[in-house]
Every structure is written in structure tokens, then in C-alpha cells.
Design an enzyme around this catalytic site. Sequence first.
Site, mmCIF file in Angstrom:
data_model
loop_
_atom_site.group_PDB
_atom_site.id
_atom_site.type_symbol
_atom_site.label_atom_id
_atom_site.label_comp_id
_atom_site.label_asym_id
_atom_site.label_seq_id
_atom_site.Cartn_x
_atom_site.Cartn_y
_atom_site.Cartn_z
ATOM 1 N N GLY A 106 1.147 -1.135 -0.215
ATOM 2 C CA GLY A 106 -0.179 -0.111 -0.045
ATOM 3 C C GLY A 106 0.935 0.828 0.344
ATOM 4 N N ASN A 107 0.233 2.345 -0.635
ATOM 5 C CA ASN A 107 1.179 3.635 -0.597
ATOM 6 C C ASN A 107 0.440 4.662 -0.280
ATOM 7 O OD1 ASN A 107 0.455 4.496 -3.506
ATOM 8 N ND2 ASN A 107 1.604 2.000 -3.115
ATOM 9 N N SER A 142 9.573 3.351 -1.161
ATOM 10 C CA SER A 142 8.992 1.489 -2.070
ATOM 11 C C SER A 142 9.752 0.714 -1.353
ATOM 12 C CB SER A 142 10.167 1.432 -3.517
ATOM 13 O OG SER A 142 8.949 -0.274 -3.685
ATOM 14 N N GLY A 143 8.691 -0.671 -0.717
ATOM 15 C CA GLY A 143 8.701 -1.610 -0.226
ATOM 16 C C GLY A 143 9.417 -1.828 1.408
ATOM 17 N N SER A 198 6.415 1.847 -6.059
ATOM 18 C CA SER A 198 6.863 2.061 -7.395
ATOM 19 C C SER A 198 5.508 2.678 -8.208
ATOM 20 C CB SER A 198 6.624 0.934 -7.890
ATOM 21 O OG SER A 198 5.924 0.046 -7.622
ATOM 22 N N ASP A 199 4.260 2.929 -7.416
ATOM 23 C CA ASP A 199 2.964 3.403 -8.339
ATOM 24 C C ASP A 199 3.381 4.374 -7.965
ATOM 25 O OD1 ASP A 199 1.439 0.989 -8.622
ATOM 26 O OD2 ASP A 199 1.439 0.304 -6.232
ATOM 27 N N HIS A 243 -3.455 3.677 -2.550
ATOM 28 C CA HIS A 243 -3.281 2.582 -2.778
ATOM 29 C C HIS A 243 -3.237 1.756 -2.315
ATOM 30 C CE1 HIS A 243 -2.835 -0.494 -5.880
ATOM 31 N NE2 HIS A 243 -1.433 -0.519 -5.794
ATOM 32 N N HIS A 280 -3.909 -3.012 -0.942
ATOM 33 C CA HIS A 280 -5.447 -4.298 -1.978
ATOM 34 C C HIS A 280 -5.852 -4.962 -1.022
ATOM 35 C CE1 HIS A 280 -1.587 -5.405 -5.272
ATOM 36 N NE2 HIS A 280 -1.459 -4.438 -5.201
ATOM 37 N N ASP A 322 -23.718 7.527 1.434
ATOM 38 C CA ASP A 322 -22.437 8.471 2.385
ATOM 39 C C ASP A 322 -21.544 8.805 1.796
ATOM 40 O OD1 ASP A 322 -25.679 8.471 4.086
ATOM 41 O OD2 ASP A 322 -23.989 7.020 5.892
ATOM 42 N N HIS A 377 -6.427 -5.171 -10.414
ATOM 43 C CA HIS A 377 -5.760 -5.046 -9.462
ATOM 44 C C HIS A 377 -6.353 -4.613 -8.338
ATOM 45 C CE1 HIS A 377 -1.898 -2.221 -9.605
ATOM 46 N NE2 HIS A 377 -2.358 -3.074 -8.253
ATOM 47 N N TYR A 415 -24.864 16.693 8.444
ATOM 48 C CA TYR A 415 -25.227 15.465 9.196
ATOM 49 C C TYR A 415 -23.667 16.159 10.204
ATOM 50 C CZ TYR A 415 -22.320 11.003 10.734
ATOM 51 O OH TYR A 415 -21.688 9.408 10.828
#
Lengths: 230, 230, 230, 230
Positions: B28-29, B45-46, B75-76, B95, B97, B120, B169, B227
Site C-alpha cells: 500500500g502507499n 517503495s518496499g 513504484s506506483d 493505494h 490491495h 454516504d 488490480h 451531518y
Amino acid sequence: MKLEKLRTEVLAANLEVVNRGLVLYTFGNASGIDREQGLVAIKPSGVPYESLTPADMVITDVEGKVVEGSLRPSSDLATHIEIYKAFPNVGGVVHTHSLFATAWAQAGREIPCLGTTHADYFHGPVPLTAHLTTEEIDEGYERATGHAVVRRFAGMDPLTAPGVLVIGHAPFCWGATAMDAAHHAVILEEIATMAYYATTLNPGCGQLPQAVQDKHYFRKHGAKAYYGQK
Amino acid sequence: MKLEKLRTEVLAANLEVVNRGLVLYTFGNASGIDREQGLVAIKPSGVPYESLTPADMVITDVEGKVVEGSLRPSSDLATHIEIYKAFPNVGGVVHTHSLFATAWAQAGREIPCLGTTHADYFHGPVPLTAHLTTEEIDEGYERATGHAVVRRFAGMDPLTAPGVLVIGHAPFCWGATAMDAAHHAVILEEIATMAYYATTLNPGCGQLPQAVQDKHYFRKHGAKAYYGQK
Amino acid sequence: MKLEKLRTEVLAANLEVVNRGLVLYTFGNASGIDREQGLVAIKPSGVPYESLTPADMVITDVEGKVVEGSLRPSSDLATHIEIYKAFPNVGGVVHTHSLFATAWAQAGREIPCLGTTHADYFHGPVPLTAHLTTEEIDEGYERATGHAVVRRFAGMDPLTAPGVLVIGHAPFCWGATAMDAAHHAVILEEIATMAYYATTLNPGCGQLPQAVQDKHYFRKHGAKAYYGQK
Amino acid sequence: MKLEKLRTEVLAANLEVVNRGLVLYTFGNASGIDREQGLVAIKPSGVPYESLTPADMVITDVEGKVVEGSLRPSSDLATHIEIYKAFPNVGGVVHTHSLFATAWAQAGREIPCLGTTHADYFHGPVPLTAHLTTEEIDEGYERATGHAVVRRFAGMDPLTAPGVLVIGHAPFCWGATAMDAAHHAVILEEIATMAYYATTLNPGCGQLPQAVQDKHYFRKHGAKAYYGQK
């Protein structure tokens, strides 16, 4: 400060559903009513749970007018109030978007009584409301949601089915107190989860025989109950 | 060190999705943009999350060139940048997964609006991108992924649907800030989960009536919102 | 004490799969091999994880004979050994009964590559072994299980698919080290989970296009990798 | 105080199923029997687990009459007692409403042996009881539930299938001791979960070949067992 005991119990009910994993962010609200004074205590709208104290609970009258508290009450207050008005034995209401109960509400299906866990708490299926009309949505949506709940229980004792699925939305539960209502919200989520897995495993599985439903419901409720320490 | 506040917020957004259970290992990033300076802060990254500090965030320009930081950016990054370029009101991109959103992306299905939890936050279905061509994959895959996202939103206000499923993806989400984007990633996962269970329970269940979708979306967004505490 | 470093790493690999929730009670085992000395370190059979120390790891030769240690080695040792013998680049093996990978194994289905999470680690489907014959079961079941794994990988590079489903049983994973193997066991469980939800949401969903599979696999593996900090 | 050791073990068995996540609120109970003295120790009915001590366990004779303890015994006591009477090698009984085992019970399906995790503990499917008649429900429901369990095991060794699904209700498990029974309740929930996912993934998936079932069951049980440290 008014209603200190009720505020404390309403906060505890709000935290019970949070601690049991039924609430993401602020997607839930619990309230309680003091029938003698005609006052409702409810969670404020959109405030994180971590920081809530009894003093943050908002006190309103039974028309929804704030009588004590600087925060705005939960936007679902009007639904709670319609339930209190129609169901005189109800002392607490809890609304969550708990996962499986909400999935049944979105699927537009009542939860059939498939097992004794269900029968221990709900005498019959978990009811589902009908859709609102566009007019109802436009002229007081939250209040109309309460009316839809009340209409669904016409002719029923609301304590024999202490919760409802609002179609396309999520459950509302109730009980003698705010904590009872929270307890029922937790049970309903468990029932909904079990029924999801049973139904997808065997779409044709029938309801629990009526005699077993009656046995389980009445061993926990009513004059002949023999469960627990009472 | 440049952009200390943005770095801190981007780190917090990265940790929010980790703490909410949306991230396995380093899948994730999150990033944020400073529109005035034209600079983006993004997770390296990583690198494991436990050890990250604001100083580890990588600062790049809007062409993706690193202007501060010794680590390689996620990398994204190129996908994030295309989203920032096309959506001028977006201040943060996340981002992940996350399980159920990714399952819908793999299944190649948009997430229909089945309930008010969805309504909502997303006004309409959660969009799905089209497949990339082999040429796009070969000549700058991550950038082409951003183009696919942008194409899907042609003619739409991206803040009315603050996230997208990249087919085969996983989701990308966004918001006014990096933390808003993280918040939307968490909500999207919840929506995706509820929709999975509702759909498998009743494959024929229809979308929420448009009037209810509008009611819920606009009670939280826009000029007539009521709200929360604002 | 022999192989102190390997013992420590093998213990860490055992604990990684426990801490990630892949193991109930003692249903899992990790091992590592020292190729120069021809010695394997493996978890003892049926011992609770809480009390394990590096000294409890059992050292055997590549015929499975214990050369150091007072405990009995994991009953799956013979399967690990056949994998080491056939796959010379493998330095660690992990076996679990993790929930979703095991469900695919029980369902008798390979896991198709439905998304990029999968393609980042497995180049193609997660393979499934064939059933053993009754003769194989009777004359060295655990060793025959290893043979079934090896047969399934005939003509394949085992590091391009670092794990397998043993039909009706559960996964075995491997990697350059015991910790890599544990990492792959965790990833496989995630892939299996995502594929379960994607498949039940859309039984007809196709595999990820080959060009995307190649892109994701090779951005993380081989000479042209550009993911992470290396 | 009578039976201090048994009380302690029965409490531990009750807590084991709670700590493993099988119990919501007070939906579960464990008991143990002292065969020499003909006395049973069981959890009291409807008391929260957090506050339980060995002294709170209720001691009854094998007719269910309380011989020591001021609390009421679990309402399922009569079912436990019928199991003890019919299965002389059983030393402990555990009842839960664990999610997936209960879903199979509600679906009215035995759990087929689909994999080795199952075969390691149950030699054959997990049995399901038949429905009770209305007369049985009315004249001693909990005792009749025990009879239904016993009838289902006619001609079987109850230790080769250390648990049962009571149709429309939930599982009862047993073992040589209360802790063994708790262990089997945890295993049954895992087996039920795996079988749910395998079955919904591939409704036509067949049972594990008999030779593999035998291999796994007998490598852990009986004279030729070679699993663990014994």
C-alpha cells in the site's frame, strides 16, 4: 447536569457496540429515554468515540429539541424518537451499520429463524421495513424511517423481536434499557452472520420447527423462563 | 527538510490504512501534494511501516523526479501523479490491495450502490477502469494505469466518487488531503465487504432507490449537509 | 550446538506463520537447509510454539535421520526433504493448514491468477498436486507427498511458483531461505483469500491478461526488477 | 470444597473456548465428570466468564441434582449428562454456538471429510442429529437433545468422531477430559470453516479418498500413531 445516570448508561451502550466491532468510525448511535421526564439522551453526531464522556451526550425532549448540550445530536435522532413514541416499553435504541445485518438489509431479505441462537432472542424472523416513498424521503427522512419501523410492527409486541432491518440501510435495535438495546444489536449481528453462512451453504434450508422456536424463546423470556440465575 | 507538515500527514495516512487492517506487508502507499510548490510526498517503495518516519517520505516534482530523499519512491508514484494532474481538487491519494475492494477489481465488477453506507460516500457505483492495451503496459505501465483512471472519470466530478477499482488490480482512493484519501480507502473496503455479502445473499438485489442515494449523499456533502458538528 | 544461525532462522520462520494467523495449535512447520553440510533444521512435532527455542529445532541429515536434538522432528519432514532434494535453489520450506489455501486444496482447484497481487509472486496459477495412489499412501506417505509435489513441477522453475497445494491436504511453500518460505506462505494465503471472494462474486471472471501477469512478476523478479530499494 | 482439580480443569476448558473466539457473551458451557464419585462439574448458567472462579463451578450428581454450589447449573446440563451416561470413555463435554459449526447445523448438513485437517480428528463426517419430535421437546427438551446425540452414535465409537451437530442448534463435543473436549470444539470450528469455503468454491468436491482419511486418522490415533512426542 441532568440525567447523569442515563448519560452514563447511554455512553456505555455506545461503547459496547464499538468494543464488539459493530462500528466503523462513527457509524452508530445509542440513546436512552427517561419516560418520567420525557427526555432522551443520545450520542452527538459524528464525534469520535475515544473522546466521548457522559457530559457529551445530548439531551432532547420527545420532539427532538435539544434541552441540554452544546453538540448536535445524532442525525438519526428522529428515528429513535418515533420508536420511543410508538413502543412504550422500550427504554433504549441502538443503530449500527454492522456488517452482516446490513448485508441482509441491503439484500432486501428478512432473516429467517434458522437456529436456536436466533430463537433465544427473536420470536420469528427479523423483520424488514418497506421502502419509503419519495415524498417521505423529502419531508423528514429520519422521522419517516421511524414510521416505517413502527408500521412494520403493527399488531406485534416489539419486545418479541427487539430489532428491525431498515431496507437498503441497516438495523435498529431496542430493549428495556440502552444497554439491552446494545446487547440486542450484538446478538442480531451474530444471528445475521450465522444465517448468512447457513443460507449460502444450503439455500433451501427451512426455518427451525415452530416447537423448537417456542421452546428456546420461552425458556429465556416470560413467566416460564429458566435460563440464567433468576 | 522540505514540507515537514505534508510528510507528517502522508505518514499518518500510510499508517491509518495499516492500522485499519487494509495492508499486508508493504502492499500500500499514500501520498499528498503541495499544489503551490508543485511537490508530492510519497511513501518509499518496499520499506516496512514500523520503521518509517516523516523524514523517510520521498519528495518528488510533478514529473516524478525525486527532489529530496535518499530512498526510492513507491513504484506506483506515476499513477498518483496522473491523478493529481487530472483532478485539481485532490490533495491526497491512497493505494491499497485491501481484500474485498481487490476482490471486486479481480472479479471485474463495479460495486453497485446497494445501501446507505455506500451512498454516504459515493454518489453512484464505485467505478472500474477498462483494461490497458499491451502497448500501454509496455510503455510506462504505472503512468498508463493513471490514464485509465482519469479516462474512467471523464465528465465526472472525482470528489463525488472518491475512489476507483483498477481492473484485475486493486483500488486507488483520493480526497482533499492524504488523510481524507486514507479515510476513503477504509470506507471503500467496508462498502465492498457489505456489497459482497449482500450480492451473494441475493444476486438479484437492486440498487438503492435514487432518491435515497441522493438523500444520503447530500446530507453529508455540499451546501445542504447536516451531518456531524459543522 | 550445530547450526545456531539456521536454528534461529527456522524458529523465526515458524513464528512468522503463527503470528500472521496461519496456524491453529501446532498445525504447521518450517525448516531450513544448510546445503554445504547437508543438514536440515526443522520444528519438532506437536510442541506448542510459545515454549520453542532455537535449541529445540531438530537437526537431521538429508535422509531424515536425526543428528542432533532430543525431540522427534515434524512428521512432515520427509515431504520437506523431497522438496530440498529436487529443488536445489530452495533453502527453506514451510507447511501450514492456512484457511483459504487449504480450502482451495480441499476443493481440488488450482488458484488461477486473477490479479496483480498474485502476479507479483506467482508467475501463473498456484499448482495443485495429483492424488496419491493407495500404494504410495501405504509405503511412505509423507515421502510420496514430496514426490507428488516434485512431479507437478516437472519442467518448471520452482522459484517462479514458490508454493503448491497438496490436493485434499494443504499448501507447502518454499523460498531461498526459511523466512522467504514463511513470507510466501503468508502471501499465498492472501492470494487464496482474494481469489475465493473474486471467484464467488463472479464465477466466470477470467485470468489476468498475460501481459499484466508478466509486467507484475518481472517488475519484482529477475534482471529488470525495479520494485523496492534494491 | 469437592473436586478442586476437576473444577479447575472445567473452568480452564470454559476459558479455552472463550479465548479461541468460539463464544459470544455466555453462549457456551463445558463440564467434566469424576467417574469414581459419579459427580459432574459444570459452568453456572448465564454468568459472565471474566468473573468465574473454580468455586463457581456447580457440582451435580448424574441425575443432574446439585450437590454443591449456590448457582444454577448451565441449562444444557441434562444434555451433558445423557452423553456421559451413554459414552463411558468420555470425561468432558463442551457446547458452543461457534459460528461455522452452527451454520452447518442450521443448514442441516453433516460436514463431509474434505481434507486431512478433518481426517486428523474425525474418522468420517461430523454427524448430525435428527429433529426431535414435539413430544420430546415438551417433555424434557435438554435431556431429549442428549438422547438424539446418543441415537446418532448407535454402533459407533464416540471417540472416533468427538463431536456432533445438533440440527438447527449447534455443536456438542467431547473427549477424555474437559480440556480435550474444548480442544475438539476448537478443531471442529476450524474444520467447519474450511469445509464451508471448500464447498462454496466447488459444490461438487468429493470426500477425501478413504485411504488418506485412514492414514491421517491413524497416524494420530491408536496403536500405530507416530505424531507428536509420544
